[in-house]
Design a protein around this motif. Structure first.
Motif, short mmCIF file in Angstrom:
data_model
loop_
_atom_site.label_atom_id
_atom_site.label_comp_id
_atom_site.label_asym_id
_atom_site.label_seq_id
_atom_site.Cartn_x
_atom_site.Cartn_y
_atom_site.Cartn_z
N GLY A 362 36.50 10.42 4.91
CA GLY A 362 35.81 10.85 3.65
C GLY A 362 36.41 12.06 2.81
O GLY A 362 35.30 12.44 1.92
N ASP A 363 37.23 12.78 3.38
CA ASP A 363 37.90 13.93 2.58
C ASP A 363 38.46 13.57 1.27
O ASP A 363 39.54 12.60 1.50
CB ASP A 363 38.52 14.60 3.64
N PRO A 364 38.33 14.23 0.24
CA PRO A 364 38.85 14.03 -0.99
C PRO A 364 40.32 14.47 -0.80
O PRO A 364 40.71 15.47 -0.22
CB PRO A 364 37.94 14.72 -2.35
N GLN A 365 41.23 13.82 -1.53
CA GLN A 365 42.60 14.18 -1.78
C GLN A 365 42.69 15.64 -2.37
O GLN A 365 41.95 15.88 -3.32
CB GLN A 365 43.44 13.30 -2.43
N PRO A 366 43.80 16.32 -2.15
CA PRO A 366 44.02 17.64 -2.95
C PRO A 366 44.22 17.27 -4.20
O PRO A 366 44.82 16.41 -4.68
CB PRO A 366 45.26 18.55 -2.44
N THR A 367 43.43 18.13 -5.26
CA THR A 367 43.56 17.65 -6.73
C THR A 367 44.55 18.55 -7.34
O THR A 367 45.36 18.47 -8.30
CB THR A 367 42.32 17.77 -7.38
N GLU A 368 44.66 19.78 -6.73
CA GLU A 368 45.71 20.89 -7.21
C GLU A 368 47.20 20.38 -7.23
O GLU A 368 47.55 20.00 -6.09
CB GLU A 368 45.53 22.24 -6.74
N GLY A 369 47.74 20.51 -8.11
CA GLY A 369 49.13 19.97 -8.10
C GLY A 369 49.98 20.90 -7.49
O GLY A 369 50.05 22.08 -7.68
N SER A 370 50.95 20.53 -6.57
CA SER A 370 52.01 21.09 -5.74
C SER A 370 53.20 20.49 -5.55
O SER A 370 53.33 19.33 -5.64
CB SER A 370 51.69 21.50 -4.21
N GLU A 371 54.33 21.28 -5.54
CA GLU A 371 55.90 20.54 -5.56
C GLU A 371 55.73 20.25 -3.91
O GLU A 371 54.92 20.82 -3.03
CB GLU A 371 56.64 21.65 -5.79
N PRO A 372 56.84 19.49 -3.63
CA PRO A 372 57.07 18.92 -2.39
C PRO A 372 57.42 19.94 -1.32
O PRO A 372 56.84 20.02 -0.37
CB PRO A 372 58.20 17.94 -2.40
N HIS A 373 58.13 21.15 -1.66
CA HIS A 373 58.42 21.93 -0.83
C HIS A 373 57.29 23.21 -0.60
O HIS A 373 56.51 23.44 -1.64
CB HIS A 373 59.54 22.81 -1.16
N PRO A 374 56.66 23.40 0.54
CA PRO A 374 57.23 22.97 1.72
C PRO A 374 56.50 22.17 2.63
O PRO A 374 56.78 21.33 3.80
CB PRO A 374 57.05 24.27 2.55
N ALA A 375 55.56 21.26 2.09
CA ALA A 375 54.54 20.64 2.95
C ALA A 375 54.18 19.23 2.28
O ALA A 375 53.37 18.50 2.61
CB ALA A 375 53.27 21.27 3.31
N GLY A 376 54.85 18.79 1.22
CA GLY A 376 54.40 17.51 0.52
C GLY A 376 53.77 17.68 -0.72
O GLY A 376 52.70 18.72 -1.13
N ALA A 377 54.19 16.81 -1.76
CA ALA A 377 53.58 16.97 -3.10
C ALA A 377 51.87 16.61 -2.92
O ALA A 377 51.71 15.81 -2.47
CB ALA A 377 54.28 16.17 -3.90
N THR A 378 51.07 17.23 -3.84
CA THR A 378 49.79 16.94 -4.03
C THR A 378 49.42 17.08 -5.72
O THR A 378 50.30 17.29 -6.31
CB THR A 378 48.83 17.80 -3.37
N GLY A 379 48.43 16.43 -5.94
CA GLY A 379 47.90 16.39 -7.17
C GLY A 379 47.19 14.92 -7.53
O GLY A 379 47.37 14.11 -7.02
N ILE A 380 46.80 15.02 -8.71
CA ILE A 380 46.24 13.89 -9.43
C ILE A 380 47.27 13.19 -10.22
O ILE A 380 47.85 13.64 -11.13
CB ILE A 380 44.93 14.18 -10.26
N HIS A 381 47.53 11.94 -10.05
CA HIS A 381 48.43 11.12 -10.75
C HIS A 381 47.76 10.51 -11.84
O HIS A 381 46.72 9.98 -11.69
CB HIS A 381 49.11 10.03 -9.77
N SER A 382 48.52 10.45 -12.99
CA SER A 382 47.88 9.84 -14.38
C SER A 382 49.09 9.43 -15.14
O SER A 382 50.28 9.52 -14.86
CB SER A 382 47.31 11.11 -15.26
N VAL A 383 48.73 8.29 -15.83
CA VAL A 383 49.63 7.58 -16.81
C VAL A 383 48.99 7.31 -18.14
O VAL A 383 47.62 7.22 -18.02
CB VAL A 383 50.00 6.42 -16.14
N SER A 384 49.51 7.36 -19.09
CA SER A 384 49.23 6.99 -20.52
C SER A 384 49.77 5.65 -21.03
O SER A 384 50.96 5.31 -20.71
CB SER A 384 49.53 8.12 -21.39
N GLU A 385 48.84 4.87 -21.70
CA GLU A 385 49.13 3.30 -22.03
C GLU A 385 48.39 3.40 -23.36
O GLU A 385 47.26 3.54 -23.58
CB GLU A 385 48.71 2.33 -20.99
#
Length: 389
Positions: A362-385
């Motif tokens: 039940g824990d939410p995903q990390p929403t703050e964007g981060s680069e892959p180094h050193p522990a893996g990328a995080t953030g909210i993915h979005s697309v425009s259409e």
């Protein structure tokens, strides 16, 4: 020669600093027929330029049936009837099972080692009572376990393609270690590979019932590029912790070295919860009771949280409320990604779609964007259409 020197310089850096996506996957080095070599911060990636993807499992296109009758152990798949009764993925969602030729690869060398399966031996030594030297056939003669798994590279960018799902078959590492007889003080299993890679596995991971020494992939002998004759699978860890082309295992009484850990990457390498929009299926809008002209547009993708599973996915359109998507539940196994689908009451114009997920706790995903180094990328993915009238 120039290419070889460039790759050697980029890959063998002792302590890379955090880098942007543009630098992490900064250059297409050379075309090789239908494939391209990319240099990433965690090695060499061989990418297929043909982006067509086969449909998922169930015996289609050579992919195996994945269900309770073909898998076993704590990660056993659900019965075929349950899997067949799930919702359909949104058109354009990536396949649930990845064909061997499309499974991602990240190596430390441009060319994978060629190992002779007839002469190859697995040496098991160190703090054990009965050192072992096993042939491939001897390993295959032991009780086998099959399970569907998702594996991701720690250098995968948000919504990148360095993540795949397959059915892997092998023996439990736990069984091999118990056969060798662990001595008092055993803390980790140090593993060496034919390509020069090395990693040390904590005993808690080594004795996990889902940790396998793998010799088959999607019902076929493990392909050479993916680690023939033997590789390891460890649940809830990025691929950087999981050696291929294994030659030797030594049980040790201390914390051992890891190839990528020594180069500045995470020591634990636990995948954070992420979710991805694969498709806004504008061409697949269907008649419905809501939306412009009664059209309902399917949106879909995947969510992944390692071995923790996914309990919920939500989608936001523009600045509207977050609304629950429908999970394609149950997933292939407790160790795989989960496909999801959201039915949107379509409105014409330019729209932005966002997705977020919650793990099995039940824990939410990390929403703050981060680069892959050193522990893996995080953030909210979005697309425009842009949606037509």
């Amino acid at each position: 020669w120039v290419l070889a020197k460039l790759i050697q310089f980029l890959v063998l850096q002792k302590a890379p600093a955090p880098v942007s996506r543009e630098r992490r996957q900064f250059l297409t080095l050379v075309g090789l027929g239908s494939a391209t070599i990319l240099v990433t911060a965690t090695g060499i990636s061989l990418m297929d330029e043909d982006e067509s993807v086969p449909v998922t499992g169930d015996g289609v296109n050579g992919l195996p049936d994945v269900n309770a009758s073909t898998t076993s152990g704590p990660a056993q798949s659900p019965p075929a009837g349950e899997l067949n009764n799930r919702i359909e993925p949104a058109p354009g969602t990536r396949p649930e099972l990845t064909a061997n030729e499309n499974f991602y690869r990240i190596d430390i060398n441009t060319i994978p080692p060629s190992v002779n399966g007839e002469t190859w031996r697995l040496a098991v030594g160190g703090l054990v009572d009965n050192p072992l030297e096993l042939t491939l056939e001897e390993i295959r003669s032991r009780p086998a376990h099959s399970q569907a798994i998702t594996l991701e590279c720690i250098s995968n960018r948000l919504a990148g393609d360095l993540i795949s799902t397959s059915m892997w078959t092998g023996v439990r590492l736990k069984d091999i270690l118990e056969e060798a007889g662990l001595r008092q003080g055993a803390q980790e299993v140090y593993i060496e590979s034919a390509d020069g890679f090395y990693e040390s596995v904590p005993m808690s991971d080594a004795m996990d019932e889902s940790t396998l020494l793998v010799y088959e992939m999607n019902g076929e002998a493990l392909p050479e590029p993916h680690g023939f004759p033997l590789r390891i699978y460890i649940p809830n860890r990025f691929g950087m912790k999981q050696p291929k082309w294994i030659t030797r295992m030594e049980v040790i009484d201390h914390e051992g070295a890891g190839y990528w850990v020594e180069r500045g990457w995470s020591d634990t390498a636990i995948p954070p919860t992420t979710s991805v929009i694969d498709t806004v299926a504008a061409d697949s809008a269907e008649s419905g009771s809501n939306g412009a002209n009664g059209r309902v547009l399917p949106v879909g993708g995947i969510a992944y949280a390692g071995a923790r599973g996914i309990s919920k996915v939500e989608v936001q359109v523009d600045d509207g409320p977050w609304e629950a998507a429908e999970l394609r539940d149950p997933p292939l196994s407790p160790l795989t990604w989960v496909q999801w689908r959201y039915e949107w009451a379509a409105q014409p114009g330019q729209h932005t779609f966002r997705v977020r997920a919650y793990d099995g706790n039940g824990d939410p995903q990390p929403t703050e964007g981060s680069e892959p180094h050193p522990a893996g990328a995080t953030g909210i993915h979005s697309v425009s259409e842009r949606i037509s009238e």
